[in-house]
Design a protein around this motif. Sequence first.
Motif, PDB file in Angstrom:
ATOM      1  N   GLU A 157      17.976  49.380  19.187  1.00  0.00           N
ATOM      2  CA  GLU A 157      17.391  48.100  18.786  1.00  0.00           C
ATOM      3  C   GLU A 157      15.878  48.217  18.883  1.00  0.00           C
ATOM      4  O   GLU A 157      15.347  48.632  19.922  1.00  0.00           O
ATOM      5  CB  GLU A 157      17.910  46.976  19.681  1.00  0.00           C
ATOM      6  CG  GLU A 157      17.453  45.602  19.260  1.00  0.00           C
ATOM      7  CD  GLU A 157      18.059  44.498  20.115  1.00  0.00           C
ATOM      8  OE1 GLU A 157      19.165  44.029  19.773  1.00  0.00           O
ATOM      9  OE2 GLU A 157      17.421  44.141  21.125  1.00  0.00           O
ATOM     10  N   GLU A 159      11.830  46.556  17.562  1.00  0.00           N
ATOM     11  CA  GLU A 159      11.011  45.471  17.018  1.00  0.00           C
ATOM     12  C   GLU A 159      10.047  46.056  15.993  1.00  0.00           C
ATOM     13  O   GLU A 159       9.350  47.053  16.283  1.00  0.00           O
ATOM     14  CB  GLU A 159      10.226  44.773  18.130  1.00  0.00           C
ATOM     15  CG  GLU A 159      11.090  43.956  19.066  1.00  0.00           C
ATOM     16  CD  GLU A 159      10.258  43.238  20.118  1.00  0.00           C
ATOM     17  OE1 GLU A 159       9.078  43.618  20.299  1.00  0.00           O
ATOM     18  OE2 GLU A 159      10.785  42.294  20.751  1.00  0.00           O
ATOM     19  N   THR A 220      13.655  41.913  14.808  1.00  0.00           N
ATOM     20  CA  THR A 220      14.484  42.940  15.445  1.00  0.00           C
ATOM     21  C   THR A 220      15.451  43.530  14.430  1.00  0.00           C
ATOM     22  O   THR A 220      16.062  42.794  13.637  1.00  0.00           O
ATOM     23  CB  THR A 220      15.262  42.350  16.623  1.00  0.00           C
ATOM     24  OG1 THR A 220      14.354  41.801  17.570  1.00  0.00           O
ATOM     25  CG2 THR A 220      16.100  43.415  17.317  1.00  0.00           C
ATOM     26  N   GLN A 222      18.698  46.601  14.209  1.00  0.00           N
ATOM     27  CA  GLN A 222      19.595  47.498  14.905  1.00  0.00           C
ATOM     28  C   GLN A 222      20.001  48.613  13.956  1.00  0.00           C
ATOM     29  O   GLN A 222      20.364  48.349  12.807  1.00  0.00           O
ATOM     30  CB  GLN A 222      20.843  46.760  15.405  1.00  0.00           C
ATOM     31  CG  GLN A 222      20.573  45.761  16.508  1.00  0.00           C
ATOM     32  CD  GLN A 222      21.852  45.122  17.016  1.00  0.00           C
ATOM     33  OE1 GLN A 222      22.924  45.306  16.449  1.00  0.00           O
ATOM     34  NE2 GLN A 222      21.728  44.355  18.086  1.00  0.00           N
TER      35      GLN A 222
END
Length: 246
Positions: A157, A159, A220, A222
């Motif tokens: 994950e 940013e 964000t 993933q």
Amino acid sequence: GQRAADLQQAGLAAPGELARARHAARLAALAHDRARLEQVAEQRRVSVLDMLAARDEWHAALDALALREQTLAIARREEQVARMVSTARLQRAMAGSWREQMFAQIRHIHAMAAGRIFYNKGWNDAARTWTKIDAESLVWGGLALAEILDTSEMGMELELPESRYRDLRPGLPVEVGFAGHPGMRVPARVHSVGRRFRRPADSRDADHGTQVLDSRRVFTIQVRFTTPPALRDRLVPGSKGWVHVP
């Protein structure tokens, strides 16, 4: 009596003396018989007393024998009880306390799936903070001690700045790298893209005081990737890395 008869035949005794002599002879015979009877009676009395004494001794011997057998039986029973108590204590000592026995029944936990085990964090009263659970940690019912993760496929994950939002979509191929393994790039794909923007995590946790807040915004994403065999035993949850977006 024979002497009186002899005197009478010889004509030397008068009829009265002869009668007295006979009477005296009968008295003497009676006295003799009486003495004999008394002697026999005394012997019988002694025999009865001896017999009673012997019977009493026999009963006493029987009582002593019965008492000895009872004492031996009690001793054997006490020995058996002592042996059983000793065996129970030994088994209890070997098995441990009831907590240890309960733990022994559940100490072997079989995982429902294959993977690597990662211990969670628990509250440490001594350190007054959250620490990783280990063999010395105090645990309680319902506490999740660890997680078993399939490291054949892992995720990351990250940013990213708001300016890259239009360039990313689920399924987009990317590459990921890891801080602990410089120079290694692993093919990955975008699994999900966040739907909201926010300040960076390092900015949210910082104390800015009276300064102007950071105006940068991030979102964000993933990514998922197949873990290379060389990294399956090295990567752990929380590892730092980066993503290269073409």
